[in-house]
Structures are given as structure tokens and as C-alpha cells.
Design a protein around this motif. Structure first.
Motif, PDB file in Angstrom:
ATOM      1  N   LYS A   1      88.476  53.054   5.699  1.00 30.97           N
ATOM      2  CA  LYS A   1      87.253  52.322   5.336  1.00 30.97           C
ATOM      3  C   LYS A   1      86.946  52.617   3.865  1.00 30.97           C
ATOM      4  O   LYS A   1      87.684  53.330   3.189  1.00 30.97           O
ATOM      5  CB  LYS A   1      86.074  52.756   6.216  1.00 30.97           C
ATOM      6  N   SER A   2      85.830  52.089   3.374  1.00 31.56           N
ATOM      7  CA  SER A   2      85.402  52.411   2.008  1.00 31.56           C
ATOM      8  C   SER A   2      83.894  52.538   1.965  1.00 31.56           C
ATOM      9  O   SER A   2      83.196  52.099   2.873  1.00 31.56           O
ATOM     10  CB  SER A   2      85.882  51.344   1.015  1.00 31.56           C
ATOM     11  N   ALA A   3      83.419  53.158   0.905  1.00 33.83           N
ATOM     12  CA  ALA A   3      81.979  53.343   0.691  1.00 33.83           C
ATOM     13  C   ALA A   3      81.644  52.796  -0.689  1.00 33.83           C
ATOM     14  O   ALA A   3      82.438  52.921  -1.624  1.00 33.83           O
ATOM     15  CB  ALA A   3      81.621  54.816   0.775  1.00 33.83           C
ATOM     16  N   THR A   4      80.488  52.203  -0.809  1.00 35.13           N
ATOM     17  CA  THR A   4      80.016  51.697  -2.093  1.00 35.13           C
ATOM     18  C   THR A   4      79.029  52.695  -2.670  1.00 35.13           C
ATOM     19  O   THR A   4      78.074  53.090  -2.002  1.00 35.13           O
ATOM     20  CB  THR A   4      79.332  50.330  -1.927  1.00 35.13           C
ATOM     21  N   ILE A   5      79.290  53.115  -3.918  1.00 36.68           N
ATOM     22  CA  ILE A   5      78.367  54.017  -4.598  1.00 36.68           C
ATOM     23  C   ILE A   5      77.979  53.393  -5.934  1.00 36.68           C
ATOM     24  O   ILE A   5      78.669  52.515  -6.452  1.00 36.68           O
ATOM     25  CB  ILE A   5      78.961  55.430  -4.815  1.00 36.68           C
ATOM     26  N   ASN A   6      76.879  53.866  -6.467  1.00 34.31           N
ATOM     27  CA  ASN A   6      76.408  53.411  -7.765  1.00 34.31           C
ATOM     28  C   ASN A   6      76.312  54.625  -8.681  1.00 34.31           C
ATOM     29  O   ASN A   6      75.511  55.525  -8.430  1.00 34.31           O
ATOM     30  CB  ASN A   6      75.049  52.721  -7.618  1.00 34.31           C
ATOM     31  N   LEU A   7      77.152  54.653  -9.718  1.00 32.58           N
ATOM     32  CA  LEU A   7      77.120  55.740 -10.693  1.00 32.58           C
ATOM     33  C   LEU A   7      76.051  55.418 -11.727  1.00 32.58           C
ATOM     34  O   LEU A   7      76.043  54.323 -12.292  1.00 32.58           O
ATOM     35  CB  LEU A   7      78.486  55.879 -11.381  1.00 32.58           C
ATOM     36  N   HIS A   8      75.158  56.372 -11.981  1.00 28.82           N
ATOM     37  CA  HIS A   8      74.071  56.165 -12.931  1.00 28.82           C
ATOM     38  C   HIS A   8      74.334  56.991 -14.193  1.00 28.82           C
ATOM     39  O   HIS A   8      74.481  58.214 -14.120  1.00 28.82           O
ATOM     40  CB  HIS A   8      72.727  56.580 -12.316  1.00 28.82           C
TER      41      HIS A   8
END
Length: 163
Positions: free
Chosen positions: A135-142
Motif C-alpha cells: 500500500k502507500s501513504a500520502t504525507i505532506n512535507l512542510h
């Protein structure tokens, strides 16, 4: 009022417009610069470790390449998979390896930083659901200056990493 008086009023109004026009457009230039910098952040080799049964945490790794002419600082991470993702680093102190939270990771201009086991990495706490291999995960790098980058992070099996 005479013509001379109107001339001076007109001239002052014209000068005030000329002075304010560059300011009106400068904000757009900053936004364009942020978009340019964002397009020059390249994320490669991203992966997350599959959740160990009975736990609710994981770790994530990747390479962050900064192709811009400005130093960037990764200051946070957010995602729907967890409300708590921290930037961590392993350090060696008097022969003892320690892991701890860091406030930011600096990525120098035209350079890259690798987040890898036993170095910088992202710790994912209190997962809302286990991370499963395949599977995959969505992340947001800030990054500083309100620059962010969305990344799809594939989840890999712990068993596959051991071979």
C-alpha cells in the motif's frame, strides 16, 4: 483653482501611482518564487516500514533534493494516517546510539539530504490504521516559508528489508 494647481495635484497623484505599482506586483513575485522553489524540491526513494503487529508506529525514509539556490528547512510533516509525525535523528554519543526529535532538517541549496535508518527519519506515532506492505501513504512535507510538498510513500515489508 488655476491650471498650475491642477498640474501639481495631477503630478503628485501620478508619482504616488508609480511608487505603489512595484509594491503591488512584488507579492506576486514572491509567490512565483515559492512555486519555483517548490518545483525544485525532488523527493526520491521514499518508503515507509510496514507496521509491526501489535504496534501503532512506523518510520519513513527518503531523499530530499533541493535544486534551488536557497537553503530550505523541513520543519514538519502532516498526514491523514496520523496526527503525530516527528522529524527524528539517531546520534552517537560516547558509544551509545540515541534517537531524538529535531526541530528541522536543513537542505542546503543545490544539495540533498537522505533520511535513512540510523540517521534522519520520520517517526509516525499513533497510526490510525496499520501500514500494510504494498500500500502507500500520502504525507505532506512542510518547509519554511509555507512551502509544502505532497509525497506518496510506498509501504514496504519488514521481511523484504531484512534480505
Amino acid at each position: 483653482m488655476n491650471k498650475t494647481h491642477f498640474f501639481w495635484i495631477y503630478l503628485l497623484c501620478f508619482i504616488s501611482v508609480l511608487v505603489s505599482v512595484p509594491k503591488a506586483f512584488s507579492h506576486g513575485d514572491e509567490k512565483n518564487e515559492e512555486k519555483t522553489i517548490k518545483s525544485q524540491i525532488v523527493i526520491t526513494k521514499a518508503y515507509a516500514r510496514e507496521t509491526i503487529p501489535g504496534t501503532n508506529l512506523s518510520s519513513m525514509y527518503m531523499s530530499i533534493k533541493n535544486n534551488s539556490n536557497k537553503t530550505l528547512s523541513l520543519i514538519g510533516v502532516s498526514s491523514d494516517i496520523s496526527d503525530r509525525i516527528e522529524i527524528h535523528q539517531h546520534t552517537m554519543n560516547n558509544g551509545i546510539m540515541k534517537m531524538g526529535k529535531v526541530d528541522a532538517i536543513k537542505v542546503e541549496a543545490n544539495a540533498s539530504v537522505t533520511l535513512a535508518p540510523y540517521g534522519f527519519h520520520l517517526m509516525v506515532f499513533n497510526l490510525k490504521a496499520p501500514l500494510k506492505a504494498g500500500k502507500s501513504a500520502t504525507i505532506n512535507l512542510h518547509f519554511e516559508n509555507e512551502i509544502s510538498q505532497i509525497v506518496q510513500v510506498p509501504v514496504v515489508s519488514i521481511k523484504a528489508q531484512q534480505h
